[in-house]
Design an enzyme around this catalytic site. Structure first.
Site, PDB file in Angstrom:
ATOM      1  N   LYS A   1     -12.213  -0.537  -0.564  1.00 51.42           N
ATOM      2  CA  LYS A   1     -11.362   0.217  -1.482  1.00 51.42           C
ATOM      3  C   LYS A   1     -12.007   0.255  -2.866  1.00 51.42           C
ATOM      4  CE  LYS A   1      -7.696  -0.009   1.674  1.00 51.42           C
ATOM      5  NZ  LYS A   1      -6.744  -0.816   2.399  1.00 51.42           N
TER       6      LYS A   1
ATOM      7  N   SER B   1       0.801  -1.224   0.000  1.00 55.29           N
ATOM      8  CA  SER B   1       0.000   0.000   0.000  1.00 55.29           C
ATOM      9  C   SER B   1       0.834   1.274   0.000  1.00 55.29           C
ATOM     10  CB  SER B   1      -0.950  -0.010   1.186  1.00 55.29           C
ATOM     11  OG  SER B   1      -0.277  -0.363   2.371  1.00 55.29           O
TER      12      SER B   1
ATOM     13  N   HIS C   1      -5.647  -3.799  -1.884  1.00 53.14           N
ATOM     14  CA  HIS C   1      -5.537  -2.732  -2.893  1.00 53.14           C
ATOM     15  C   HIS C   1      -5.684  -3.242  -4.324  1.00 53.14           C
ATOM     16  CE1 HIS C   1      -4.383   0.537  -0.210  1.00 53.14           C
ATOM     17  NE2 HIS C   1      -3.772  -0.397   0.487  1.00 53.14           N
TER      18      HIS C   1
HETATM   19  C1  LIG Z   1      -6.711  -1.009   3.859  1.00 48.72           C
HETATM   20  C2  LIG Z   1      -6.041  -2.289   4.087  1.00 48.72           C
HETATM   21  C3  LIG Z   1      -6.569  -3.230   4.960  1.00 48.72           C
HETATM   22  C4  LIG Z   1      -7.747  -2.912   5.827  1.00 48.72           C
HETATM   23  O1  LIG Z   1      -8.935  -2.919   5.126  1.00 48.72           O
HETATM   24  P1  LIG Z   1     -10.191  -2.149   5.709  1.00 48.72           P
HETATM   25  O2  LIG Z   1     -11.342  -2.797   5.050  1.00 48.72           O
HETATM   26  O3  LIG Z   1     -10.023  -0.719   5.367  1.00 48.72           O
HETATM   27  O4  LIG Z   1     -10.173  -2.381   7.196  1.00 48.72           O
HETATM   28  C5  LIG Z   1      -5.965  -4.450   5.054  1.00 48.72           C
HETATM   29  N1  LIG Z   1      -4.863  -4.745   4.338  1.00 48.72           N
HETATM   30  C6  LIG Z   1      -4.308  -3.859   3.501  1.00 48.72           C
HETATM   31  C7  LIG Z   1      -3.107  -4.243   2.704  1.00 48.72           C
HETATM   32  C8  LIG Z   1      -4.869  -2.604   3.362  1.00 48.72           C
HETATM   33  O5  LIG Z   1      -4.309  -1.713   2.572  1.00 48.72           O
END
Ligand SMILES: *Cc1c(COP(=O)(O)O)cnc(C)c1O
Length: 394
Positions: A246, A187, A215
Site C-alpha cells: 500500500k 479499510s 493501511h
Molecule cells: C490490503 C490488506 C491486507 C492484505 O495485504 P496485501 O499485501 O495486499 O495482501 C491485509 N490487511 C488489511 C487490513 C488490508 O487492508
C-alpha cells in the site's frame, strides 16, 4: 458419450449464481487499466482521476523505486526460485527484514509473500485447538481467513467495542491461549481502532494482541509506523502486521515483533514455509520506499491534512462519511444500486471512485470509497468536491 455428452454440465450452477449476483447489483467485474498506477489512470482509452488506490504516498510509480529495481534486476534477475527455507532467502530479504525491524522498533521482522499471507499464516501459527481468537466484526478478510484456518474458537466483538471485548475475555480464562486480532485502520470506513484501550484489555486479561497496520504503515505516526505509533502504544503490541503493497508502493507483507515470534513463524507459518520468496528486486524497492518514508514526513502529514479538510467539506455537503479519521473516506449510502449508479456518473465525469458493496461491507452499508493519496493535487480534489456536489441526491 464422454466428451460428446452435452447433458453433463456440472458447472452450470455458476452461470445461475452469477446471474443472481447481477440481479442484486452485487456482481463484480475486472477493469484493466492501461499504463502505470498513479493519481491518474487510463481505462478504455480515457484518463480518469484515481480515487481508488491504496498507493497512499504515491510511491507505486515513483522513479526512485523503478530506478533501484532496474539496476537490481540486471544484477539479480527476477525469480527467487524457492521458498525461503530452501534456497529462496537472499541477502536483500535479510537486509529489508533488518530495516523493517529498525523502522518498527522491534527485535525482528519477517517478510511474507503478501499481507494476506502474513495474517493467515501468523494467526494459524500462534493459536490452535483449545485456544480462542477475539476478532473485531469489521476486520479484514485475511484476518477472518486466519481465524477460520487456525481451528481455535473464534469470538466476534462489535466494532471497536473494547468494553464488550473485555467482557468476552473475562469468560475465556479456561482457554489455552487468547489472541485479540484487529485492523488498526479499518479499510472500508477509514476509522481507527482504539488501540490504547485494546492494549489495556489485552494486558489485564492476559491475551496476545495482533494489530494489522496495512493501511496505516507509512501514513500514521510521527515516523510513519502506523496507528500504534500515533496513539503511543507501539511497544505494547505483541504482533504487528504490515504490508509493502500500500503506502510502500510495491508488494509483500511483513510481521514485526520479538525475535522468538519471528523464529516461531519461520518454523510454523505455512504460507511462509510453502510459498516462494518474494523477488529480491521487490525487497530492494521496499528498502528505497522505507528511506522515502523516513526522509519525507511531509508526504504523510500533507496527506492527512488534506483528508481532514475533504472530510469536513463532504460532511458540509451532507454526505455521511461515517467514522472516518484517515485518508480513506467513505460516502455511505446503503443501497448498492445507488452506489453503483453514482460511481458510474462520477466515471462519466472523469473520476474513478470505487463502489463498495456487500459482502465486502455489511448489508445496508454500501458506499463509495474515496482513497486520498499524496499524488492528488489540490485541483483534483476540488474537481471531486464539485462533481459530488452536483451529483448529490437530495
Ligand atoms: C490490503 C490488506 C491486507 C492484505 O495485504 P496485501 O499485501 O495486499 O495482501 C491485509 N490487511 C488489511 C487490513 C488490508 O487492508
Amino acid at each position: 458419450m464422454g466428451a460428446k455428452d452435452n447433458t453433463h454440465r456440472p458447472l452450470d450452477w455458476i452461470d445461475e449464481q452469477l446471474e443472481a449476483l447481477a440481479q442484486q447489483g452485487l456482481r463484480r467485474e475486472l477493469i484493466a487499466r492501461h499504463g502505470p498506477q498513479t493519481a491518474r489512470l487510463v481505462i478504455d482509452g480515457r484518463e480518469l482521476i484515481n480515487f481508488g488506490s491504496n498507493d497512499y504516498l504515491g510511491l507505486a510509480a515513483d522513479p526512485r523505486l523503478s530506478a533501484a529495481v532496474v539496476e537490481a534486476v540486471d544484477r539479480d534477475g527476477l525469480g527467487s526460485g524457492a521458498s525461503p527455507l530452501i534456497t529462496g532467502f537472499a541477502e536483500e530479504h535479510d537486509r529489508l527484514q533488518r530495516r523493517l525491524a529498525q523502522f518498527e522498533g522491534t527485535e525482528a521482522a519477517l517478510l511474507f509473500p503478501s499481507g494476506f499471507a502474513a495474517n493467515v499464516g501468523t494467526i494459524a501459527a500462534v493459536v490452535g485447538p483449545g485456544d480462542v481468537v477475539f476478532a473485531d466484526r469489521k476486520n479484514h478478510a485475511s484476518l477472518w481467513d486466519g481465524c477460520r484456518l487456525c481451528r481455535a474458537d473464534v469470538r466476534v466483538y462489535p466494532h471497536n467495542d473494547w468494553q464488550q471485548l473485555d467482557k468476552l475475555l473475562a469468560k475465556a480464562a479456561h482457554y489455552g491461549r487468547r489472541l485479540i486480532a484487529t485492523d488498526s485502520l479499518f479499510s472500508m470506513e477509514g476509522d481507527l481502532a482504539p488501540l490504547d484501550r485494546l492494549v489495556d484489555v489485552a494486558r489485564r486479561r492476559d491475551a496476545m494482541l495482533l494489530v494489522d497496520e496495512a493501511h496505516a504503515t507509512g501514513v500514521f505516526g510521527k515516523q510513519g509506523r502506523g496507528v500504534a505509533e500515533h496513539l503511543g502504544v507501539e511497544d505494547q503490541i505483541d504482533i504487528r502486521i504490515g504490508t509493502l503493497s500500500k503506502a510502500l508502493g510495491s508488494i509483500g507483507g511483513f510481521v514485526a515483533g520479538s525475535e522468538s515470534l519471528v523464529q516461531w513463524l519461520i518454523n510454523k507459518a505455512r504460507p511462509y514455509i510453502f510459498s516462494t520468496a518474494l523477488p529480491t528486486i521487490v525487497a530492494t524497492a521496499a528498502t528505497v520506499a522505507l528511506d522515502i518514508v523516513r526522509q519525507q514526513p511531509q508526504r504523510r502529514k500533507r496527506l492527512l491534512q488534506r483528508a481532514g479538510q475533504l472530510r469536513v467539506t463532504l460532511a458540509d455537503q451532507g454526505w455521511n462519511t461515517g467514522a472516518s479519521a484517515s485518508q480513506i473516506i467513505p460516502l455511505i449510502m446503503g443501497d448498492p444500486f445507488h452506489v453503483v449508479q453514482l460511481a458510474k456518473q462520477l466515471r462519466q465525469r472523469g473520476l474513478l471512485v470505487p463502489a463498495i458493496r456487500p459482502p465486502t461491507v455489511p448489508e445496508g452499508e454500501a458506499c463509495l470509497r474515496i482513497s486520498l493519496t499524496a499524488g492528488h493535487t489540490a485541483e483534483m480534489i476540488t474537481q471531486l468536491i464539485e462533481t459530488l456536489a452536483e451529483l448529490k441526491p437530495i
